[in-house]
Scaffold this active site. Structure first.
Site, short mmCIF file in Angstrom:
data_model
loop_
_atom_site.label_atom_id
_atom_site.label_comp_id
_atom_site.label_asym_id
_atom_site.label_seq_id
_atom_site.Cartn_x
_atom_site.Cartn_y
_atom_site.Cartn_z
N HIS A 158 0.84 -1.33 0.10
CA HIS A 158 0.10 0.05 -0.05
C HIS A 158 0.86 1.00 0.04
O HIS A 158 0.39 2.32 0.31
CB HIS A 158 -0.99 -0.01 1.08
CG HIS A 158 -1.82 -1.20 1.49
ND1 HIS A 158 -2.88 -1.23 0.91
CD2 HIS A 158 -1.53 -2.37 1.90
CE1 HIS A 158 -3.43 -2.55 1.11
NE2 HIS A 158 -2.61 -3.13 1.94
N SER A 279 16.04 18.54 -18.39
CA SER A 279 15.05 19.48 -18.79
C SER A 279 15.51 20.64 -19.62
O SER A 279 16.58 20.96 -19.73
CB SER A 279 14.29 19.98 -17.50
OG SER A 279 13.44 21.20 -17.70
N LYS A 285 17.44 19.13 -13.43
CA LYS A 285 16.68 17.92 -13.28
C LYS A 285 17.51 16.76 -14.11
O LYS A 285 18.35 16.72 -14.89
CB LYS A 285 15.68 18.17 -14.53
CG LYS A 285 14.47 19.01 -13.94
CD LYS A 285 13.57 18.16 -13.08
CE LYS A 285 12.46 17.72 -14.10
NZ LYS A 285 11.49 16.73 -13.37
N GLU A 292 10.19 5.73 -17.92
CA GLU A 292 8.78 5.98 -17.96
C GLU A 292 8.23 5.66 -19.21
O GLU A 292 7.14 5.17 -19.42
CB GLU A 292 8.94 7.70 -17.70
CG GLU A 292 9.22 8.28 -16.47
CD GLU A 292 9.39 9.82 -16.71
OE1 GLU A 292 9.22 10.34 -17.39
OE2 GLU A 292 10.64 9.90 -15.79
#
Ligand code: ARG
Length: 496
Positions: A158, A279, A285, A292
């Site tokens: 969870h 970025s 970044k 992803e």
């Protein structure tokens, strides 16, 4: 005038827009060489049964080999005036050697069995490429698992701290899941590698063909026997997408974990620059965007499966043009799977593991509550539910202090409150159960993250991996032998 081979019955050419709508020539480029191989095997067989004379066969093969060379040199230019690669290749052969010999190449065959031969040959090869990439990833998981058999790491359910484990044990869990994916792929391969050639359009042919011979020449394990089944069924293609989808579902969850762990809030791992992006505006970044995409592109594979299932469901038996839709989802599926496996393998081999940070999070957590409750069962002979109540009482009263700061007096006080008596447990108990390493050592159950157990599992999995590699090499060897056999036959007939 249309150059079309197939329109003798018709007066006019396909309307331009209709031709563009209809053609499969672009997605067919992926089976260009398979179409040549399939035709060569078919025509050699036709010669052997006395249908194509030797000289005609020689000229057909020569023309086909010229086309192969043009293809490899990037000199093939196709256009929508060809319905598909089958029409393109037959037209070009006839252009090169005339209709007398060239007109024999399609004897006793239909595009309906032809296209299935081509696609099955292409897919079996790519399935082996998938298997090879997967074997590489499995090896990486074992290697890094071995390295981190003692690297303490939090396990979550969870999204909350659950139990302390190790990174090695975690990586092994993905070895096991992906090893099942490998089994599924090789099992699926068996059903792909069957020969539909010789089924004709749907009901066979009166030409005395030898299906066993083309099966041999093309390296298929067996024949798809029933001519209706051979030309109509696409279940094997659906299965390829299904096993790919299941594999991607595994990779996607693994990617999700690694993406989370790259967040500063976790700080467990850092991907190598080679697998990260930055970025356009935020100079600080570092994005795990390759992973992803593994997760994101999983949906392409899922939709390939859905596309294939939807394609077949309403099509009556026999070839209908709907079935032309078999190829694009398959190609997409195989591309995403192979790409994702390579990325995952690279990312995991090169990622930096921040073991110190992982350990700190584990030490500061309350997960030792389970260990403490279990220790009370073993050491004080309490029923588990009572031990659970005592520890829950303690966790509630700690108010932000960590379990490691609990004193034995507080523990006994909690026992008196819940049980009405002290337990008389050892003074060192709390220190023992809240030490992550000792907590692991206490978990001797089979398959648990106890380092010794993990090392036992790793040793066994090296053996499993070795066997899987052996099975894979056998399949690939059989295929290479068949390719060699066809090559030799082709060369022999080229000599005339
Ligand atoms: N281009 C078709 C396909 O990709 C294969 C040929 C069957 N076409 C036909 N009209 N019978 O599925």
């Amino acid at each position: 005038m249309s150059r079309s081979l197939y329109r003798s019955r018709l007066k006019a050419a396909l309307e331009e827009e209709a031709a563009r709508f209809h053609t499969s020539i672009y997605e067919d480029l992926r089976i260009f060489e398979e179409d040549i191989d399939g035709t060569e095997a078919h025509d050699i067989m036709l010669h052997e049964v006395g249908i194509i004379p030797r000289e005609a066969l020689r000229r057909i093969i020569q023309a086909l080999e010229e086309l192969r060379a043009e293809w490899r040199e990037g000199r093939i230019e196709v256009s929508p005036e060809y319905e598909d690669v089958h029409e393109y290749i037959e037209s070009r052969v006839i252009e090169k050697i005339g209709i007398e010999a060239g007109g024999m190449m399609h004897t006793g065959r239909s595009r309906n069995d032809q296209v299935m031969v081509d696609v099955r040959m292409r897919v079996r090869r790519e399935l082996l490429e998938v298997a090879e990439e997967l074997l590489g990833l499995l090896e990486t998981l074992l290697r890094r698992g071995e390295e981190h058999a003692e690297t303490v790491m939090m396990l979550y359910t969870h999204g909350q701290h659950a139990q302390v484990g190790t990174l090695g044990h975690y990586l092994l869990s993905y070895f096991d899941a992906l090893q099942r994916d490998l089994e599924r792929i090789l099992e699926c391969y068996r059903r792909v590698n069957q020969n539909p050639l010789g089924a004709g359009p749907i009901g066979g042919t009166s030409i005395p063909i030898d299906r066993q011979r083309t099966t041999e020449l093309l390296g298929f394990d067996e024949i798809v026997e029933n001519s209706i089944d051979a030309t109509s069924s696409r279940d094997w293609a659906i299965e390829v997408a299904a096993v790919s989808a299941i594999l991607m579902s595994t990779l996607s969850r693994l990617a999700s974990d690694l993406i989370l762990w790259s967040m500063r809030e976790y700080g467990y791992i850092e991907l190598a620059d080679e697998y990260s992006t930055s970025s356009s505006i935020m100079p600080q970044k570092k994005n795990p965007s390759t992973l992803e995409l593994v997760r994101g592109r999983t949906s392409e594979v899922y939709s390939a499966l859905e596309e294939l299932l939807a394609m077949v469901k309403g099509v009556p038996t026999g070839y209908y043009q709907d079935l032309q839709g078999t190829k694009p989802p398959l190609w997409r599926c195989l591309d995403v799977v192979k790409g994702s496996l390579r990325i995952m393998n690279g990312a995991i081999s090169t990622m930096t593991v921040k073991a110190e940070r992982m350990r700190r999070v584990a030490e500061e957590s309350y997960t030792y509550a389970v260990d403490l409750a279990e220790a009370l069962v073993v050491e004080a002979g309490l029923p588990f539910r009572e031990a659970y109540r005592i520890v829950a009482h303690i966790v509630r009263s700690l108010k932000g202090r960590s379990l490691r700061e609990l004193t034995i007096e507080e523990l006994e006080a909690a026992a008196r409150e819940i049980l009405g008596k002290s337990m008389g447990v050892r003074r060192t108990l709390i220190e023992e159960v809240t030490d992550p390493y000792r907590s692991l050592e206490r978990r001797a159950s089979r398959g648990s993250p106890r380092p010794e157990e993990t090392r036992r599992m790793i040793a066994e999995r090296w053996r499993i991996l070795g066997e899987a590699r052996g099975d894979f090499e056998k399949l690939r060897g059989r295929l290479r032998e068949a390719e060699e056999r066809l090559r030799k036959a082709v060369e022999q007939y080229l000599k005339g």
